[in-house]
Design a protein around this motif. Structure first.
Motif, short mmCIF file in Angstrom:
data_model
loop_
_atom_site.label_atom_id
_atom_site.label_comp_id
_atom_site.label_asym_id
_atom_site.label_seq_id
_atom_site.Cartn_x
_atom_site.Cartn_y
_atom_site.Cartn_z
N LEU A 135 47.86 25.24 26.85
CA LEU A 135 48.01 23.89 27.66
C LEU A 135 49.00 24.21 28.81
N VAL A 136 50.19 25.23 28.49
CA VAL A 136 50.97 25.38 29.57
C VAL A 136 50.44 26.50 30.66
N SER A 137 49.61 27.61 29.99
CA SER A 137 49.07 28.55 30.92
C SER A 137 48.10 27.87 31.80
N GLU A 138 47.37 26.84 31.61
CA GLU A 138 46.33 26.51 32.15
C GLU A 138 46.86 25.37 33.17
N MET A 139 47.91 25.34 33.40
CA MET A 139 48.43 23.96 34.48
C MET A 139 48.39 24.77 35.68
N VAL A 140 47.33 25.04 36.18
CA VAL A 140 46.89 25.54 37.52
C VAL A 140 45.78 24.62 37.96
N LEU A 147 49.27 16.04 31.24
CA LEU A 147 50.52 16.19 31.13
C LEU A 147 51.07 15.30 29.96
N THR A 148 50.40 14.11 29.67
CA THR A 148 50.88 13.47 28.49
C THR A 148 50.46 14.06 27.23
N ASN A 149 49.29 14.84 27.24
CA ASN A 149 49.07 15.70 25.70
C ASN A 149 50.10 16.96 25.67
N LEU A 150 50.44 17.35 26.89
CA LEU A 150 51.48 18.46 26.74
C LEU A 150 52.77 17.93 26.09
N VAL A 151 53.09 16.72 26.33
CA VAL A 151 54.28 16.26 25.83
C VAL A 151 54.16 15.88 24.01
N GLY A 152 52.87 15.54 23.94
CA GLY A 152 52.36 15.46 22.54
C GLY A 152 52.32 16.61 21.62
N THR A 200 35.72 11.79 18.88
CA THR A 200 36.47 12.63 17.78
C THR A 200 37.28 13.85 18.50
N VAL A 201 36.99 13.63 19.87
CA VAL A 201 37.59 14.98 20.36
C VAL A 201 38.80 14.44 21.45
N HIS A 202 40.08 15.01 21.41
CA HIS A 202 41.02 14.67 22.37
C HIS A 202 40.71 14.88 23.79
N PRO A 203 40.89 13.85 24.76
CA PRO A 203 40.35 14.19 26.21
C PRO A 203 41.17 15.14 26.68
N SER A 204 42.30 15.70 26.28
CA SER A 204 42.79 16.91 26.75
C SER A 204 41.83 18.15 26.47
N ARG A 205 41.05 18.08 25.41
CA ARG A 205 40.19 19.32 25.01
C ARG A 205 38.91 18.97 25.79
N TYR A 206 38.59 18.12 26.54
CA TYR A 206 37.17 18.21 27.24
C TYR A 206 36.97 19.24 28.11
N GLY A 207 37.84 20.08 28.56
CA GLY A 207 37.69 21.15 29.38
C GLY A 207 37.16 22.46 28.52
N ALA A 208 37.89 22.43 27.36
CA ALA A 208 37.38 23.58 26.42
C ALA A 208 35.92 23.14 25.91
N LEU A 209 35.71 21.97 25.68
CA LEU A 209 34.54 21.42 25.24
C LEU A 209 33.23 22.12 26.15
N THR A 210 33.64 22.11 27.50
CA THR A 210 32.36 22.43 28.33
C THR A 210 32.57 24.08 28.73
#
Length: 374
Positions: A33-38, A148-153, A283-293
């Motif tokens: 999550l941190v390394s992909e903040m580009v 960003l909010t998921n990074l906090v989580g 069933t998938v957290h929205p922060s993971r939709y990038g990985a989903l695709t």
């Protein structure tokens, strides 16, 4: 260093033909999550010089000038965040051109806020600012509001402050406050980052003073809303949606047979029944939709129909954003994308999100047209 690949649960063995997004259950480590903040792939090569202002909209050219100066004010001599102890010395002059006094004393805006309709190039400008800021990728971060909010989580509030507090710049795309919890969380986080000397830049379709309006009892959170607004200098960008400027009408939906045939004929394609996919997104957290695709060349949907409720609609908005960021064309049968959201949704508090999703999905459908001839 490139981010590590996603690990969908469905990768136990190679299969022929298209994959199903409904069979994927991606897991994303906090480190990723941190390394992909580009900036995402679509905006990896954009720069201020590649932004083409509409000559009929002077605010667009003005935005390039203002943001270029903003980036110049964040030069290496200015320091960045708590990780650089030079912030209060003479080397802080570069940043004082923009932010006035140093972090501990600052009372005015600590960043810029790009406000405007969908499709005027706000993300292009935000990514250009990230690229133009003279700092290593490790010293600047770029992510969507939900990321960003998921990074906090994932990291916890204090660790997120420590992780981002050493940065020179934090860029937040698609800035929205959808519930009271996010209001308090983001307001507190940005306040702490500003105290650490981090510069802020954000995009949204809503002026910062209007965030959350029409979505919850804003009066109960007005103090947080106003405090958050004070962190930014609003920069209005006017114009029409560039994705459809001078382009032909959006392509008509295909037949299910056409979509299925194209999915099987195209490598790295996904094929899903649209109603089933909407159910799976829950069933998938929205922060993971990038990985989903991840790994897709084209996304194929059959039986596209109206989105049944607002929670489902908001999840679809995030998926559309991730498909667009990753330049993944879309082939679909059923209803055209401009009929996804009902009148109540398009007239409600999230209407700008829904119009953005329609705009982006339409652009991706246009991009997919060439695949039918392959």
């Amino acid at each position: 260093m490139p981010p590590s690949p996603a690990e969908p649960a469905s990768t136990s063995a190679p299969v022929s033909g298209p994959v199903s997004l409904c069979a994927r259950e991606p897991r994303v480590a906090a480190e990723r999550l941190v390394s992909e903040m580009v900036p995402p792939p679509r905006f990896d090569s954009v720069r201020f010089a590649t932004y083409v202002p509409d000559p009929n909209q002077p605010s667009q050219a003005e935005a390039v000038t203002v943001l270029s100066a903003f980036a110049a004010g964040l030069d290496g001599a200015a320091g960045g965040g708590r990780g650089n102890g030079k912030a209060k010395g003479n080397n802080g002059k570069g940043r004082r051109r923009w932010f006035g006094r140093q972090p501990a004393e600052a009372a005015g805006p600590r960043g810029v806020y790009l406000d405007g309709g969908y499709g005027v190039g706000k993300t292009h400008l935000l990514a250009s600012l990230w690229h133009a800021t003279p700092a290593t990728p490790e010293q600047k971060a770029f992510g969507t509001f939900v990321e960003l909010t998921n990074l906090v989580g994932a990291l916890g509030f204090q660790q997120t402050v420590r992780t981002l507090g050493g940065h020179r710049l934090l860029c937040i795309d698609e800035f929205e406050l959808d519930d009271p919890g996010d209001t308090v969380l983001v307001s507190s986080l940005l306040s702490r980052l500003v105290e650490s000397g981090v510069a802020l830049a954000a995009t949204s379709n809503t002026l910062p003073g209007k965030l959350g309006e029409g979505r919850f009892a804003a009066a109960d959170f007005m103090r947080e809303i106003q405090g958050l607004s004070a962190r930014f200098r609003p920069l209005r960008i006017d114009g029409e949606d560039y994705r459809h400027r001078g382009l032909p009408e959006a392509p008509a939906p295909l037949t299910t047979e056409q979509v299925t045939r194209a999915a099987h004929a195209t490598g790295a394609a996904s094929l899903d029944d649209f109603p089933a996919l909407l159910g799976h997104l829950a069933t998938v957290h929205p922060s993971r939709y990038g990985a989903l695709t991840e790994g897709l060349r084209v996304a194929c949907f059959t039986d596209v129909g109206p989105v049944p409720d607002q929670s489902t609609a908001l999840r679809l908005v995030v998926l559309a954003d991730r498909l667009y960021d990753r330049e993944i064309p879309v082939l679909a049968s059923g209803l055209p994308f401009d009929r996804l959201f009902g009148e109540e949704m398009l007239n409600g508090g999230y209407r700008k999100k829904y119009f953005r999703a329609i705009s982006r999905l339409t652009a991706l459908a246009r991009d997919a047209k060439g695949l039918l001839a392959e």
